[in-house]
Write an enzyme that holds these catalytic residues in place. Structure first.
Site, mmCIF file in Angstrom:
data_model
loop_
_atom_site.group_PDB
_atom_site.id
_atom_site.type_symbol
_atom_site.label_atom_id
_atom_site.label_comp_id
_atom_site.label_asym_id
_atom_site.label_seq_id
_atom_site.Cartn_x
_atom_site.Cartn_y
_atom_site.Cartn_z
ATOM 1 N N LYS A 1 53.229 -2.932 41.908
ATOM 2 C CA LYS A 1 52.613 -3.010 40.589
ATOM 3 C C LYS A 1 53.651 -3.143 39.471
ATOM 4 O O LYS A 1 53.401 -3.826 38.478
ATOM 5 C CB LYS A 1 51.716 -1.800 40.340
ATOM 6 C CG LYS A 1 52.413 -0.466 40.295
ATOM 7 C CD LYS A 1 51.423 0.652 40.078
ATOM 8 C CE LYS A 1 52.102 2.010 40.053
ATOM 9 N NZ LYS A 1 53.047 2.158 38.952
ATOM 10 N N THR A 2 54.810 -2.487 39.636
ATOM 11 C CA THR A 2 55.844 -2.587 38.597
ATOM 12 C C THR A 2 56.346 -4.025 38.488
ATOM 13 O O THR A 2 56.562 -4.545 37.389
ATOM 14 C CB THR A 2 57.017 -1.640 38.900
ATOM 15 O OG1 THR A 2 56.520 -0.302 39.019
ATOM 16 C CG2 THR A 2 58.055 -1.695 37.789
ATOM 17 N N ASP B 1 50.152 1.096 32.533
ATOM 18 C CA ASP B 1 50.445 1.473 33.921
ATOM 19 C C ASP B 1 49.807 2.829 34.230
ATOM 20 O O ASP B 1 49.529 3.611 33.314
ATOM 21 C CB ASP B 1 51.962 1.536 34.104
ATOM 22 C CG ASP B 1 52.371 1.617 35.566
ATOM 23 O OD1 ASP B 1 51.511 1.425 36.451
ATOM 24 O OD2 ASP B 1 53.562 1.874 35.830
ATOM 25 N N GLU B 2 49.594 3.131 35.506
ATOM 26 C CA GLU B 2 49.043 4.421 35.962
ATOM 27 C C GLU B 2 47.779 4.788 35.174
ATOM 28 O O GLU B 2 47.628 5.919 34.692
ATOM 29 C CB GLU B 2 50.099 5.531 35.819
ATOM 30 C CG GLU B 2 51.407 5.263 36.535
ATOM 31 C CD GLU B 2 51.299 5.367 38.051
ATOM 32 O OE1 GLU B 2 50.178 5.580 38.548
ATOM 33 O OE2 GLU B 2 52.333 5.221 38.728
ATOM 34 N N GLN C 1 45.443 8.006 43.602
ATOM 35 C CA GLN C 1 46.651 8.747 43.226
ATOM 36 C C GLN C 1 46.461 9.555 41.946
ATOM 37 O O GLN C 1 47.440 9.938 41.299
ATOM 38 C CB GLN C 1 47.826 7.780 43.059
ATOM 39 C CG GLN C 1 48.225 7.089 44.351
ATOM 40 C CD GLN C 1 49.493 6.275 44.189
ATOM 41 O OE1 GLN C 1 50.597 6.811 44.085
ATOM 42 N NE2 GLN C 1 49.344 4.962 44.157
ATOM 43 N N ARG D 1 54.857 8.526 49.973
ATOM 44 C CA ARG D 1 56.234 8.527 49.465
ATOM 45 C C ARG D 1 57.201 8.063 50.553
ATOM 46 O O ARG D 1 58.350 7.716 50.259
ATOM 47 C CB ARG D 1 56.673 9.934 49.005
ATOM 48 C CG ARG D 1 55.897 10.583 47.869
ATOM 49 C CD ARG D 1 55.701 9.697 46.690
ATOM 50 N NE ARG D 1 54.418 9.000 46.808
ATOM 51 C CZ ARG D 1 54.111 7.880 46.176
ATOM 52 N NH1 ARG D 1 54.988 7.302 45.403
ATOM 53 N NH2 ARG D 1 52.928 7.319 46.320
#
Length: 717
Positions: A34-35, A220-221, A251, A598
């Site tokens: 996504k980044t 974002d997020e 998340q 992670r």
């Protein structure tokens, strides 16, 4: 240097990239790139659509994410793009606009959560309200500010659900708290969002200035936005209507901070023609890791349908280790890390993740026993240590002379004979003399006639001296002067371990300012103080040769080659309080999903048969999340379960019926450790395993005596 090249994007990323007009929702699974999509979209707008960087706003949730995005964008396309966290964005806006609110100016101080609680506690004491009511009041305060409500409006809505007398008292205390912040030109963390929202809501010209400017807004997020942040986004996009949000409801783990993943669903109701894209391809983890991640999160009901996949190999099988107790668990982890380091891994490749930071002690002891370097995250932060908070308070009064909250922290440190009664009297003197703030009074000629002048004369002269040079020297030189002239260094001049640690922390603080100066040309003291308050747990985690021992919350957004998720037991993970609530249990499951995703290459999942917590030893049952990973399902042969090894008498773990371990060491003995040098044993635990040793050079350490490889030091003859 990364080039702007979309050939590396997958088809779904490209579709989302090119869809620039209107509202676009990208549901992006963990590790789905996504980044990269966000940074390429910014460059697409600038280079291909010829949009001015001035007209683009990108909002992230951590400083680490902000810095990463800025770096990537700067490498691909030039331009002064506004990329920041929500709170940093609001600080920037309020520094320019806050003077429309009575009592505030651009030099406001941002107080910490600890300061907030202390102020409320002080007000409760003044109002003869029991101290145990403080936590209830702060919960109401959180609800008010996370939802952007007026105090009276909020309490009117909850009156029917609680004790009217108590709620009336709570409302009065919260109003007094807000007024105290106003008179000191201070804002708390939540005020940054709320004041900006009220600014936009009540001052259309100010809103229009920013809404006109930002033709394209990227967030974002998005699943971590609370109601106020969501409203800010709606207002900022009210002119152009071009909104691009990336989020993953799987998340969302910050509901206790007001985050509401349902904003993702509300987006479709609040905007017309919302276009939705799914990013399900994972670039981070092996297939085996993604399989168990998908398995566990599929048990949640409040989510969009998606499943992570990868073109990577199956990878190493996930390992479930059933330990006897927390020491067995810790030693298993330490041994595995050492084995993998011998195979070529670095210490910074590892993360040990836990639901609660209270679980860290045995893990730390195990790592120490194997001399494995580690850093603990998610506990007390560097900037929350007492000596650092004192120094920050000193710096705050140079930026905001009205900040009586910070002044009261430092006026008697080091000791100057100014207690609570003296502070109260000084405030009365200031008011009677016509001064708005205590510091203004102390700097006036009238203060020379106060009976407290002789005690504070040195303080006043030090303030005047340093205030005169604030804008003439570097920030680091200024801080060094403050430490010296106010006697802060002298206060920690002792040779004991605590004093040495505090001196070291102050030195580290000055180093952090020097680094900040290098990275932020022309940065002011206000900028630095705001940065400190707005730091998140993730900003402190660095891959510098240490194993990361951390709460799961603190590593969201990060990745490690090898991850250990510990204490997977009912009542621990998931927490006991969450087991009777569907919504809370689903958040615990999202937390488990975050922990698993992670990992890039290997994942270990550990639980114990017996754990010592809260003053007693309890038998534990394994977490339901382990079952949801399908560890006994024949369709998932990749999972490997490690059983408890056969126990021998010389094993380091013994139950209550076994003999106490005899290390042969005694309190008072001198010993030598290859890493820590010489020291004296000052305490041995009742079971004989753990020794507390006061080393001459590094202070007190706790080591497991059966594996620490200590050598006795013979007395000189």
């Amino acid at each position: 240097m990364e080039k702007y090249d979309i050939s590396g994007l997958n088809e779904e990323q490209k579709r989302a990239l090119f869809d620039t007009e209107g509202v676009v929702l990208v549901t992006a699974g963990a590790g789905s790139g996504k980044t990269r999509l966000l940074t390429h979209r910014i460059c697409h707008l600038i280079l291909d659509k010829h949009i001015s960087p001035y007209n683009i706003l990108a909002i992230t949730f951590t400083n680490k994410a902000t810095n990463e995005m800025k770096t990537r964008v700067e490498e691909m396309c030039s331009g002064d793009i506004w990329i920041s966290t929500f709170h940093s964005m609001c600080v920037k806006i309020l520094r320019r606009e806050i003077d429309v609110f009575s009592g505030y100016n651009q030099n406001f101080t941002i107080i910490t959560e600890t300061d907030r609680d202390r102020i409320i506690k002080d007000i409760c004491k003044e109002q003869n309200v029991e101290e145990d009511e403080v936590s209830k009041i702060t919960k109401h305060l959180d609800n008010i500010k996370n939802k952007g409500l007026d105090v009276e409006e909020y309490f009117n809505s909850v009156m029917e659900f609680g004790n009217r007398v108590n709620l009336t008292i709570y409302a009065r205390i919260i109003n007094m708290y807000n007024e105290r912040l106003r008179t000191n030109n201070c804002l708390d963390f939540d005020d940054l969002l709320n004041k900006t929202y009220l600014l936009f809501k009540n001052y259309p010209k100010i809103l229009n200035k920013y809404a006109e400017r930002f033709r394209y807004v990227l967030v974002d997020e998005f699943q971590d936005t609370n109601l106020v942040q969501y409203r800010l986004i709606k207002l900022l996009t009210s002119v152009w209507g071009n909104l691009f949000v990336v989020g993953d409801e799987d998340q969302c783990i910050y509901s206790w901070r007001g985050a509401n993943f349902k904003n993702i669903f509300d987006l479709k109701n609040d905007y017309q023609d919302v276009k939705i894209y799914k990013l399900e391809r994972n670039y981070r983890s092996s297939k085996n890791i993604l399989n168990i991640a998908n398995n566990v999160i599929s048990n949640n009901t409040e989510r969009l349908d998606k499943s992570l996949w990868t073109e990577k190999d199956n990878g190493a099988p996930p390992v479930v280790y059933e330990a006897f107790d927390e020491r067995d668990e810790a030693m298993f982890i330490a041994r595995e890390i050492e084995n993998l380091v011998c195979q070529g891994y670095s210490y910074s490749d590892f993360a040990i993740l836990m639901r609660l930071n209270a679980l860290s002690r045995p893990i730390e002891e195990g790592l120490l026993s194997f001399e494995i370097p580690y850093k603990l995250y998610g506990g007390q932060k560097f900037y929350e240590r007492a000596e650092i908070k004192i120094l920050l308070a000193y710096l705050s009064i140079f930026v905001n002379p009205n900040d009586g909250i910070s002044l009261e922290k430092v006026i008697n440190f080091p000791k100057r004979g100014i207690g609570d009664v003296a502070i109260k009297n000084l405030n009365q003197e200031a008011q009677q003399s016509g001064y708005f703030s205590l510091l203004s009074y102390m700097l006036s000629n009238k203060f020379e006639f106060s009976k407290y002048y002789s005690k504070l004369e040195t303080f006043v002269k030090a303030y005047v001296k340093n205030k005169e040079v604030l804008d003439k020297i570097s920030l680091s030189e200024f801080v060094k002067g403050v430490v010296k002239d106010f006697g802060i260094g002298i206060a920690y001049a002792g040779k004991d371990e605590e004093s040495v640690n505090r001196q070291t922390n102050i030195d580290s603080f000055i180093v952090s300012i020097e680094e900040y100066e290098k990275d932020n040309e022309n940065a002011t003291l206000e900028d630095y103080l705001a940065m400190v308050v707005l730091r998140s747990d993730q900003d402190d985690i660095e891959g510098d040769g240490f194993v990361a021992v951390s709460t799961i919350h603190a590593v969201k957004g990060l990745e490690f080659k090898v991850v250990f998720v510990v204490a997977l037991e009912e009542g621990v993970f998931p927490l006991k309080r969450a087991m009777d609530s569907r919504s809370e249990l689903e958040e615990e499951r999202r937390l488990m999903y975050v922990a698993v995703t992670r990992a890039e290459e290997k994942i270990y999942l550990t639980h114990v048969s017996k754990r010592y917590m809260y003053g007693k030893s309890n038998y534990q049952s394994e977490s339901r999340f382990l079952k949801e990973l399908n560890i006994v399902d024949e369709r998932t042969p990749a999972l490997r379960k490690v059983a408890i090894p056969e126990r021998k008498k010389d094993d380091f773990f013994l139950d209550d019926k076994d003999e106490i371990f005899e290390s042969g060491y005694k309190v008072g003995e001198r010993v030598f450790h290859q890493r820590f040098g010489e020291g004296e044993i000052i305490e041995i635990s009742p079971d004989g395993f753990v020794g507390k040793i006061d080393f001459d050079d590094v202070g007190v350490k706790e080591l497991m005596l059966n594996v620490a490889k200590l050598e006795r030091v013979k007395d000189d003859e």
